[in-house]
Scaffold this active site. Structure first.
Site, PDB file in Angstrom:
ATOM      1  N   GLU A 151       0.824  -1.221   0.000  1.00 36.31           N
ATOM      2  CA  GLU A 151       0.000   0.000   0.000  1.00 36.31           C
ATOM      3  C   GLU A 151       0.858   1.272   0.000  1.00 36.31           C
ATOM      4  O   GLU A 151       0.377   2.352   0.341  1.00 36.31           O
ATOM      5  CB  GLU A 151      -0.970   0.007   1.185  1.00 36.31           C
ATOM      6  CG  GLU A 151      -1.975  -1.124   1.201  1.00 36.31           C
ATOM      7  CD  GLU A 151      -2.919  -1.159  -0.014  1.00 36.31           C
ATOM      8  OE1 GLU A 151      -2.833  -0.265  -0.882  1.00 36.31           O
ATOM      9  OE2 GLU A 151      -3.710  -2.102  -0.091  1.00 36.31           O
ATOM     10  N   HIS A 210      -6.321  -2.671   9.889  1.00 30.85           N
ATOM     11  CA  HIS A 210      -7.388  -3.609   9.510  1.00 30.85           C
ATOM     12  C   HIS A 210      -8.199  -3.886  10.782  1.00 30.85           C
ATOM     13  O   HIS A 210      -8.128  -4.974  11.342  1.00 30.85           O
ATOM     14  CB  HIS A 210      -6.797  -4.919   8.980  1.00 30.85           C
ATOM     15  CG  HIS A 210      -6.259  -4.839   7.591  1.00 30.85           C
ATOM     16  ND1 HIS A 210      -6.085  -5.944   6.794  1.00 30.85           N
ATOM     17  CD2 HIS A 210      -5.865  -3.778   6.838  1.00 30.85           C
ATOM     18  CE1 HIS A 210      -5.599  -5.581   5.607  1.00 30.85           C
ATOM     19  NE2 HIS A 210      -5.447  -4.266   5.616  1.00 30.85           N
TER      20      HIS A 210
END
Ligand SMILES: [Zn+2]
Length: 216
Positions: free
Chosen positions: A76, A97
């Protein structure tokens, strides 16, 4: 401020705090910091946080060119770089997350403010960016657009990105986002929550300006 080695250690410390607070599981999520020269120092892809050493941290320029490090940077990285390009004041990005914010990600639903801490730190709501596959330029673009001038964004069917002018602030945003999501879910199970409105958020900021905390 920090030397580059200090910053690499700070990236590792921030990532371990993120994992210890259960804001992610395993090696998912990632952390980056920007230094005074504009270089981005980011966690490598797929290396357990407890095993990280400063040499594992990858240093990139703002276009993503590796200037130091032998590891492959987080998948990412593109989203981190896009945030830094669009927000000059941001010096830390934490991609989580998390569990309760993940409920909103699964519903692809914006998260409204349930209380003062979220309203003041993050805003009257956090938007959920439309779905894009992990590690793609589309995810980076949609995340930055939904982030706007706020300090967090939820990623549809994925997680969240929290930002700050310091690693401590980005981690606090991540904590407050997760607490707010939990309150929203629990309050919804009992009735219809009264969320903090945009007007109330502005009023809070106005009333507390210069009054919160100790005089320096
Ligand atoms: Zn992710």
């Amino acid at each position: 401020m920090f030397g580059q080695d200090d910053l690499r250690k700070k990236v590792i410390e921030t990532a371990r705090i993120m994992a210890a607070r259960k804001l992610t599981v395993g090696t998912w999520g990632n952390v980056s910091l920007r230094d005074d020269r504009g270089l981005i120092h980011i966690t490598p892809s797929g290396v357990p946080y407890e095993a990280l050493t400063p040499q594992d941290i990858v240093s990139l320029d703002i276009e993503g060119v590796v200037v130091k490090g032998f590891r492959r940077p987080s998948v990412e990285s593109g989203a981190h770089l896009a945030v830094y390009r669009s927000r000059p004041e941001i010096m830390a990005v934490v991609h989580t997350h998390p569990l309760y914010s993940g409920v909103f990600a699964a519903l692809e639903r914006d998260l409204p403010a349930c209380g003062e801490d979220f309203a003041l730190l993050v805003g009257d709501r956090v938007l959920c960016a439309p779905y894009a596959p992990p590690g793609t330029p589309e995810l980076a673009a949609r995340a930055v657009e939904a982030l706007g001038v706020r300090f967090a964004v939820i990623l549809s069917r994925h997680g969240a990105i929290c930002v700050g002018t310091s690693p401590e602030q980005a981690l606090t945003v991540a904590d407050v986002l997760e607490k707010n999501a939990q309150i929203a879910i629990m309050a919804s199970s009992l009735g219809n929550p009264r969320y903090v409105t945009a007007e109330e958020t502005e009023e809070m900021k106005r009333l507390l300006a210069g009054r919160y905390g100790q005089k320096s």
